[in-house]
Design an enzyme around this catalytic site. Sequence first.
Site, PDB file in Angstrom:
ATOM      1  CG  HIS A   1      -1.884   1.022   1.391  1.00 40.38           C
ATOM      2  ND1 HIS A   1      -1.580   2.301   1.800  1.00 40.38           N
ATOM      3  CD2 HIS A   1      -3.211   1.008   1.182  1.00 40.38           C
ATOM      4  CE1 HIS A   1      -2.687   3.026   1.835  1.00 40.38           C
ATOM      5  NE2 HIS A   1      -3.700   2.268   1.453  1.00 40.38           N
TER       6      HIS A   1
ATOM      7  CG  ASP B   1       0.537  -2.182   6.178  1.00 34.86           C
ATOM      8  OD1 ASP B   1      -0.440  -2.346   6.930  1.00 34.86           O
ATOM      9  OD2 ASP B   1       0.472  -1.538   5.115  1.00 34.86           O
TER      10      ASP B   1
ATOM     11  CD  GLN C   1      -6.939  -4.253   4.208  1.00 34.45           C
ATOM     12  OE1 GLN C   1      -7.889  -4.933   4.609  1.00 34.45           O
ATOM     13  NE2 GLN C   1      -7.113  -3.033   3.743  1.00 34.45           N
TER      14      GLN C   1
ATOM     15  CE  LYS D   1      -7.206  -0.073   6.182  1.00 35.09           C
ATOM     16  NZ  LYS D   1      -8.058   0.483   5.128  1.00 35.09           N
TER      17      LYS D   1
ATOM     18  CB  CYS E   1      -3.784   3.257  -1.617  1.00 36.91           C
ATOM     19  SG  CYS E   1      -4.975   4.542  -1.310  1.00 36.91           S
TER      20      CYS E   1
HETATM   21  N1  C6P Z   1      -6.312   0.712   2.914  1.00 37.93           N
HETATM   22  C1  C6P Z   1      -8.094   0.309   1.313  1.00 37.93           C
HETATM   23  O1  C6P Z   1      -9.183   0.572   0.782  1.00 37.93           O
HETATM   24  P1  C6P Z   1      -5.009   3.962   7.332  1.00 37.93           P
HETATM   25  O2  C6P Z   1      -5.658   4.769   6.259  1.00 37.93           O
HETATM   26  O3  C6P Z   1      -3.806   4.638   7.905  1.00 37.93           O
HETATM   27  O4  C6P Z   1      -5.956   3.451   8.368  1.00 37.93           O
HETATM   28  O5  C6P Z   1      -4.481   2.612   6.603  1.00 37.93           O
HETATM   29  C2  C6P Z   1      -3.606   2.707   5.507  1.00 37.93           C
HETATM   30  C3  C6P Z   1      -3.339   1.336   4.956  1.00 37.93           C
HETATM   31  C4  C6P Z   1      -2.092   0.774   5.123  1.00 37.93           C
HETATM   32  N2  C6P Z   1      -1.825  -0.487   4.703  1.00 37.93           N
HETATM   33  C5  C6P Z   1      -2.751  -1.240   4.107  1.00 37.93           C
HETATM   34  C6  C6P Z   1      -2.402  -2.632   3.692  1.00 37.93           C
HETATM   35  C7  C6P Z   1      -4.038  -0.720   3.892  1.00 37.93           C
HETATM   36  O6  C6P Z   1      -4.957  -1.479   3.298  1.00 37.93           O
HETATM   37  C8  C6P Z   1      -4.336   0.612   4.298  1.00 37.93           C
HETATM   38  C9  C6P Z   1      -5.669   1.226   4.008  1.00 37.93           C
HETATM   39  C10 C6P Z   1      -7.633   1.124   2.508  1.00 37.93           C
HETATM   40  O7  C6P Z   1      -7.393  -0.611   0.917  1.00 37.93           O
HETATM   41  C11 C6P Z   1      -7.763   2.577   2.258  1.00 37.93           C
HETATM   42  S1  C6P Z   1      -6.644   3.153   1.017  1.00 37.93           S
END
Ligand code: C6P
Length: 412
Positions: free
Chosen positions: A130, A207, A210, A233, A371
């Site tokens: 991401h 990370d 997910q 999430k 993203c």
């Molecule tokens: N992915 C998606 O629709 P935040 O926004 O900081 O809570 O998470 C960012 C992020 C980082 N790593 C991974 C693997 C992610 O999936 C995400 C967020 C969302 O896939 C929004 S772009």
Amino acid sequence: MSTLHTHNRVAIQNIRKQFPALQQTVHGKPLVYLDNAATTQKPKAVLNAITNYYQHDNANVHRGIHTLASRATAALETSRVAVQRFIHATSAEEIVFTGGTTASINLVAAAYGQTQVHAGDEVIISHMEHHANIVPWQMLCQAKKAVLKVIPISEAGTLLLPALKKLLTPRTKIVAISYVSNTLGTINPLKEIIKQAHAQGAIVVVDGAQALPHLPINVQDLDCDFLAFSAHKAYGPTGVGALYGKKALLENMPPYQGGGEMVQEVTLAHTTYNDLPYKFEAGTPHIAGIIAWQEALNFITQVGYSNIMAHEDALHTYALELLSSIDRVRIVGTAPQKISILAFTIEGVHHLDAGMLLDAHGIAVRTGHSCTQPLMNFFHIEGVIRASFAIYNTQEEVEQLAAVVARLVQKN
Ligand code: C6P
């Protein structure tokens, strides 16, 4: 799809009742919410905890001696312990509250990177990351004149692990890798990666954005050095997350941001810093969100990861079966180890048009590059249509998604 493979239908209906947002119609159709990888809906317990905090306990934390301040502080610290236990960290000092995964990764890149990464050193990421696990490392490497290396992937969307052995050198300081890909759904072999990285003296930043909604996480068993994750999430509030870090590493890191809360003593000439984890928590946090987060964790515990995984796997398999049988639908991400994320393209149909038509039927999916633009470039596509499942989704919702996609293909 055999209902034997899904979590008991009555149980799912009872779970759905806990989610007020699922009870609405969109464009006159019952909402079919399949954008869970972007953010899940929130159960009543989480919403009530937020309201309850603002109605009864609203006060700043770690600052006041009055009753409301004490209640707010106690509730926030209870959440810290809940998060610690949930991911099996050794101590609550290892849990730093942040604004989410992005903020957590930036914290490590800035604070750890500042002292530990030097010119000529290396940082390794993968091709499926991401943007939140790419850009902070690019910024760090640029600032430090370090080298950013990338683990390649296969057409199926798995990491080409033999390449990692060659990429790792004594100059590698950090390996930053997602536990689960947000676009492909691939579950990466973390333990193996962490073992290889440690053997070369590199630390591993995971990370976990997910992973938290779908997989039990044990940071001690994984032996990761840092884990970044978001509440939203996994049924929790937005704008809240945490950074887990091994205590010894966090202790040696300089603070990230300066301000209130992260200090012990301030004179105009000099400042001494607070203990862990407060050293990294400058300013007033999202108190209501942090307090409500523990209710989301309770929700997951009550349902149980084994039920979540079994139900979501059944939905994912069924969706894969229905969508793969539709002409011109191409599934993106076919790794053998996946969570319930299903990205696809439709030949001759733009993903945004597909997303708009699905929305007109009350079906929410994500469309675009998710993203993960480097991943789109790898597959030579502009974007995908991504359906992602949660515990409250049903067999009927999968059928509705497939029916609208089939009609779309027929018409175009
Ligand atoms: N992915 C998606 O629709 P935040 O926004 O900081 O809570 O998470 C960012 C992020 C980082 N790593 C991974 C693997 C992610 O999936 C995400 C967020 C969302 O896939 C929004 S772009």
